[in-house]
Each structure stands twice: as structure tokens, then as C-alpha cells.
Motif scaffolding. Structure first.
Motif, PDB file in Angstrom:
ATOM      1  N   ARG A  28       4.125   0.414  12.610  1.00 24.36           N
ATOM      2  CA  ARG A  28       4.998   1.079  11.648  1.00 24.36           C
ATOM      3  C   ARG A  28       4.318   1.167  10.305  1.00 24.36           C
ATOM      4  N   ALA A  29       4.847   2.102   9.515  1.00 25.15           N
ATOM      5  CA  ALA A  29       4.305   2.209   8.164  1.00 25.15           C
ATOM      6  C   ALA A  29       4.603   0.914   7.415  1.00 25.15           C
ATOM      7  N   GLY A  30       3.753   0.547   6.510  1.00 27.04           N
ATOM      8  CA  GLY A  30       4.025  -0.653   5.731  1.00 27.04           C
ATOM      9  C   GLY A  30       2.819  -1.017   4.898  1.00 27.04           C
ATOM     10  N   GLY A  31       2.884  -2.159   4.215  1.00 26.01           N
ATOM     11  CA  GLY A  31       1.768  -2.605   3.395  1.00 26.01           C
ATOM     12  C   GLY A  31       1.692  -1.820   2.105  1.00 26.01           C
ATOM     13  N   GLY A  32       0.616  -2.047   1.358  1.00 27.39           N
ATOM     14  CA  GLY A  32       0.471  -1.363   0.067  1.00 27.39           C
ATOM     15  C   GLY A  32       0.005   0.056   0.247  1.00 27.39           C
ATOM     16  N   ALA A  33      -0.198   0.716  -0.906  1.00 28.48           N
ATOM     17  CA  ALA A  33      -0.664   2.099  -0.856  1.00 28.48           C
ATOM     18  C   ALA A  33      -2.089   2.118  -0.305  1.00 28.48           C
ATOM     19  N   PRO A  34      -2.385   3.037   0.614  1.00 28.92           N
ATOM     20  CA  PRO A  34      -3.745   3.091   1.165  1.00 28.92           C
ATOM     21  C   PRO A  34      -4.749   3.552   0.116  1.00 28.92           C
ATOM     22  N   ASP A  35      -6.000   3.127   0.294  1.00 28.68           N
ATOM     23  CA  ASP A  35      -7.051   3.556  -0.637  1.00 28.68           C
ATOM     24  C   ASP A  35      -7.565   4.921  -0.189  1.00 28.68           C
ATOM     25  N   LEU A  36      -7.262   5.925  -0.967  1.00 28.70           N
ATOM     26  CA  LEU A  36      -7.651   7.288  -0.587  1.00 28.70           C
ATOM     27  C   LEU A  36      -8.897   7.759  -1.335  1.00 28.70           C
ATOM     28  N   SER A  37      -9.509   6.865  -2.100  1.00 24.20           N
ATOM     29  CA  SER A  37     -10.640   7.312  -2.928  1.00 24.20           C
ATOM     30  C   SER A  37     -11.851   7.689  -2.063  1.00 24.20           C
TER      31      SER A  37
END
Ligand code: FMN
Length: 335
Positions: A28-37
Motif C-alpha cells: 500500500r501507499a505509505g511512508g514519506g514523500a518519494p525522492d523524485l530528484s
């Protein structure tokens, strides 16, 4: 914009809630914001979403509709040494799942851009990538030199889909020897990161990609528009003032995906995928075939906030699939 393109934009809204393909869709979705850099050609982008040249003006036209600070980069309309008026109207025609344009590279010219347009863009926390072109190798180099000394330009995107008017009108991007010549000359004219934008109107795009790399390109973006025309059966006249134009939008996505995949396998350079990206899923598809970043073009005409919606959709996809970085996805197509 008309109905054909709108339909795919509507599909995109529905597909936001549609589960994406297994095996990536786990947990499932969760955790912090993904690193998209991502880092493209030495340019650090906060995320892989850029706007495609010619579909986003000089940024200021779209600023009332979306927060430019959220974009990885703004790629501005292609600039030449002197201002250009472009082609006679009509210059835009809708086609099945796409559009044809024959704007003819209308622009304000590089000097006026630096003086009047760049100061506005510099205020935002996004990278400014400047698309440019010339009628001759000398003109390409002159434009690159002006931009090289302009503060606030993160990188250059070189449009090689234009005719070499000095040497027989063949497009720079349709012949490997000519691509090599013009890219090498520009490489010597600027220290800025150099992205070369490839034309799809070729027999073997990998040969052009290799020539650009050998000449010193730091990254490649692909694809530009596919050459096409539209005819009015009632008036028996072409629909575009210039007769011939460039096809863009969802209609060209399969061609663009194939070309990114071919170039990914042939050339070790960061790639920027362009062509019919209307949704986050489209963007992810480009990453799977080898793009480290993407540009949103025709979608901006349908929905001015398309790039932000695509960015949000990419973040959701990363969260749902527990993807930690863009690198994990690039070129991970299962074949
Ligand atoms: C109206 C219009 C103007 C464009 N002008 C430029 C340009 O000045 N320089 C350039 O390299 N590409 C230009 N393009 C090509 C786009 O940047 C992009 O490569 C192409 O449209 C494919 O992406 P899309 O299907 O998402 O629109 C233009 C496209 C359109 C539709």
C-alpha cells in the motif's frame, strides 16, 4: 483544444484510480514523500517533469495557472539570433488523437529573451532550460554564446530539426555527419550543459543519437514532432497555411516510446522522453523504456495544469510501488 485530445485527458483522470500493472503494484501507499530528484547532464532537477518547448511560452504565460516552483524545469520556446514572425496562418489543426502545428519557430529572439523574459523566470525555484536553433552552424553558435553569458540559464536544449539553409536545406537532425558538425561547433561555444533534441523524421535515430554523443552532447531529448499534413476535402486545400506541419500529442506516443527504447539501448547518455505524455502513466512508460526525465507538451493546451497533475501522479505511483528513486525505474522494462 478539441475533442480527440480531451478524451485522453479524461481517460487520464479515471486512470488515476486504476491500479497499475503487477508486478510493480505491491503493498500500500505509505511512508514519506518519494525522492523524485534527478540529475540530467549535470543539472539537478527537483523532479523529472519539465514542460516541452513551444507549448509553454516563456513560462510567464502559464504562471497564472500553476505554480512554476513545482516543476523540475521550464523549457522555453525555441530561440533564434533575431526575432521571427513564423509561418502564415492557420498554424494549428486538430487531428485524430493529436494536433498539427506549423508555427514556424516564431520567437522574440535571444537578446530580448535575456533582457525581458529571463528575469521573470529566474524568480522561480525551478531550472530554466533554453531551447534554441539556427539556420546555419554559425547562428547556432552565436545564440549559444549569448545564452552562455546569461545568468539564470541552467542548460541548453538544441533543436536540430531545422534546415541548414547554408548547405542545401537538409535538416541538421536527419544526417549523422551534419548532426556531428553542428553539435561539435556548439559544444565549443558554451560551457552550459548541452541537451540535443532529436527529430523522429529519420530512418535510424540511433545513428543521430550516437553522432550527437560523439560531438559532446551531455543528454538527449526525444522526440520532436513527426512531419505531417492535413487536407480539407471540401475546399480541396491544405488545412495549414504552411501546408506541412509537425504532429504531436497522444497519436505519437508509441513512436516516441520506441525511439527512446532504441536510443536507450544504443547510447549511454541521460534521456528525456517527449511525445504524447498526457498522464502520469504515460510518463512512467517513458521511464521504463529509458527516460530519466520527461517533458509535457501538447497536454498543456488541453489542461494548463497537466504537468503538475502528472507530477502528482508520478509521486503516487512511486509511493504505491515503494520506489525510492527515479533511477530504479529507468530502463527497467521487462522483456
Ligand atoms: C505548438 C508547438 C510548438 C513547438 N515549438 C517547438 C520549438 O520551438 N522547439 C522545439 O524543439 N520543439 C517544439 N515543439 C515540439 C515539442 O516541444 C514536443 O517535442 C512535441 O510536441 C512532442 O511532444 P507532445 O506530443 O507532448 O506535444 C513544439 C510543439 C508544438 C505543439
Amino acid at each position: 483544444m478539441g475533442s480527440n485530445i480531451k478524451k485522453s485527458a479524461v481517460r487520464s483522470q479515471k486512470s488515476k484510480t486504476t491500479p497499475l500493472t503487477p508486478p510493480l503494484q505491491k503493498g500500500r501507499a505509505g511512508g514519506g514523500a518519494p525522492d523524485l530528484s534527478v540529475n540530467i547532464a549535470g543539472i539537478n532537477l527537483k523532479n523529472p517533469v519539465m514542460t516541452a518547448s513551444g507549448t509553454f511560452g516563456y513560462g510567464e504565460e502559464f504562471a497564472p495557472y500553476l505554480d512554476l516552483n513545482r516543476l523540475g524545469a521550464v523549457v522555453v520556446k525555441g530561440l533564434s539570433l533575431k526575432p521571427r514572425q513564423g509561418n502564415p496562418p492557420p498554424r494549428i489543426v486538430e487531428t485524430a488523437a493529436g494536433m498539427l502545428n506549423s508555427i514556424g519557430l516564431q520567437n522574440v529572439g535571444v537578446e530580448l529573451f535575456v533582457e525581458k523574459k529571463l528575469p521573470f523566470l529566474k524568480k522561480f525555484d525551478t531550472k530554466v532550460i533554453v531551447n534554441f536553433f539556427g539556420d546555419s552552424i554559425d547562428e547556432y553558435c552565436e545564440v549559444a554564446k549569448v545564452l552562455d553569458s546569461a545568468e539564470g540559464v541552467a542548460g541548453l536544449e538544441m533543436n536540430i530539426s531545422c534546415p541548414n539553409k547554408q548547405e542545401g536545406w537538409l535538416e541538421f537532425g536527419t544526417n549523422p555527419a551534419m548532426t556531428f558538425k553542428v553539435v561539435s561547433a556548439v559544444r565549443k561555444s558554451t560551457k552550459l550543459p548541452l541537451i540535443v533534441k532529436l527529430s523522429p523524421n529519420v530512418t535510424d535515430i540511433t545513428a543521430i543519437a550516437k553522432a550527437a554523443k560523439d560531438a559532446g552532447a551531455d543528454a538527449l531529448s526525444l522526440i520532436n514532432t513527426l512531419s505531417g499534413m492535413a487536407v480539407d476535402a471540401n475546399t480541396r486545400r491544405p488545412k495549414l497555411g504552411n501546408i506541412i506541419g509537425g504532429l504531436s500529442g497522444p497519436a505519437i506516443k508509441p513512436v516516441a516510446l520506441k525511439m527512446v527504447w532504441q536510443v536507450f539501448k544504443a547510447v549511454k547518455l541521460p534521456l528525456i522522453g517527449i511525445g504524447g505524455i498526457m498522464t502520469a502513466e504515460d510518463a512512467i512508460e517513458f521511464m521504463l523504456v529509458g527516460a530519466s526525465a520527461i517533458q509535457v507538451g501538447t497536454a498543456n493546451f488541453v489542461e494548463p495544469q497537466a504537468s503538475i497533475k502528472i507530477l502528482e501522479g508520478i509521486a503516487d505511483y512511486f509511493k504505491k510501488n515503494k520506489i525510492k528513486s527515479v533511477k530504479e525505474l529507468v530502463g527497467s522494462l521487462q522483456v
